[in-house]
Design a protein around this motif. Structure first.
Motif, PDB file in Angstrom:
ATOM      1  N   VAL A 106      39.258  19.449 -44.277  1.00  0.00           N
ATOM      2  CA  VAL A 106      40.001  18.258 -44.890  1.00  0.00           C
ATOM      3  C   VAL A 106      39.330  16.805 -44.510  1.00  0.00           C
ATOM      4  N   ALA A 107      39.339  16.751 -43.171  1.00  0.00           N
ATOM      5  CA  ALA A 107      38.812  15.692 -42.233  1.00  0.00           C
ATOM      6  C   ALA A 107      37.229  15.482 -42.603  1.00  0.00           C
ATOM      7  N   ALA A 108      36.594  16.591 -42.336  1.00  0.00           N
ATOM      8  CA  ALA A 108      35.020  16.564 -42.922  1.00  0.00           C
ATOM      9  C   ALA A 108      34.709  16.206 -44.121  1.00  0.00           C
ATOM     10  N   SER A 109      35.321  16.792 -45.106  1.00  0.00           N
ATOM     11  CA  SER A 109      34.980  16.590 -46.433  1.00  0.00           C
ATOM     12  C   SER A 109      35.548  15.020 -46.790  1.00  0.00           C
ATOM     13  N   LYS A 110      36.458  14.430 -46.201  1.00  0.00           N
ATOM     14  CA  LYS A 110      36.888  13.097 -46.421  1.00  0.00           C
ATOM     15  C   LYS A 110      36.222  11.887 -45.560  1.00  0.00           C
ATOM     16  N   SER A 111      35.028  12.574 -44.737  1.00  0.00           N
ATOM     17  CA  SER A 111      34.516  11.361 -43.759  1.00  0.00           C
ATOM     18  C   SER A 111      33.844  10.579 -44.351  1.00  0.00           C
TER      19      SER A 111
END
Length: 150
Positions: A106-111
């Motif tokens: 999730v963090a990588a997709s929203k970075s």
């Protein structure tokens, strides 16, 4: 008298655990989780819920890994025999690794290519890989050892 105090100090702390593979793996996990947390914390967030979830998961994992690290260093598992420590550690790593993998994805997709957020997600994935190694080693200790001893 000096030799008895050295013996009691050796009983209190397990110095060999610092240098063991499992001990160094826990330290590497804690460092990668802390770096991931700090990277995300000091960045401009693109999605509040995604990164607050990432921070909660990384800090909970860090605290639990530190807890098990202290359990092993001070040999608390010898005094509290009512708990199956290898099984507890296995279950912690299993659940924590799944949550950490979800949080890192999730963090990588929203970075949105922001350096600090990408670094935080990367260290989250690194910690996930290190936790998978711990799952394998704690699985070998808790499940394979117990099944061969019966």
């Amino acid at each position: 008298a000096a030799s008895s105090s050295v013996g009691s100090d050796a009983e209190l702390m397990d110095g060999a655990y610092f240098r063991s593979c499992a001990g160094m793996l826990k330290v590497a996990q804690m460092i990668s989780l802390l770096v991931g947390f700090i990277s995300v914390n000091n960045s401009t967030w693109t999605d509040y819920s995604a990164y607050s979830y990432f921070q909660i998961v990384t800090m909970c994992d860090l605290v639990m890994i530190l807890f098990f690290y202290i359990i092993h260093i001070f040999r608390i598992y010898r005094k509290l025999t009512c708990v199956s420590w290898p099984l507890a550690e296995f279950l912690h790593y299993l659940i924590g690794t799944i949550l950490l993998l979800i949080a890192s994805i999730v963090a990588a997709s929203k970075s949105y290519n922001l350096t600090g957020l990408v670094a935080g997600a990367t260290f989250g994935f690194l910690a996930t890989i290190l936790c998978v190694l711990s799952i394998w080693s704690s699985y070998k200790v808790s499940c394979i050892t117990q099944s061969t001893s019966k």
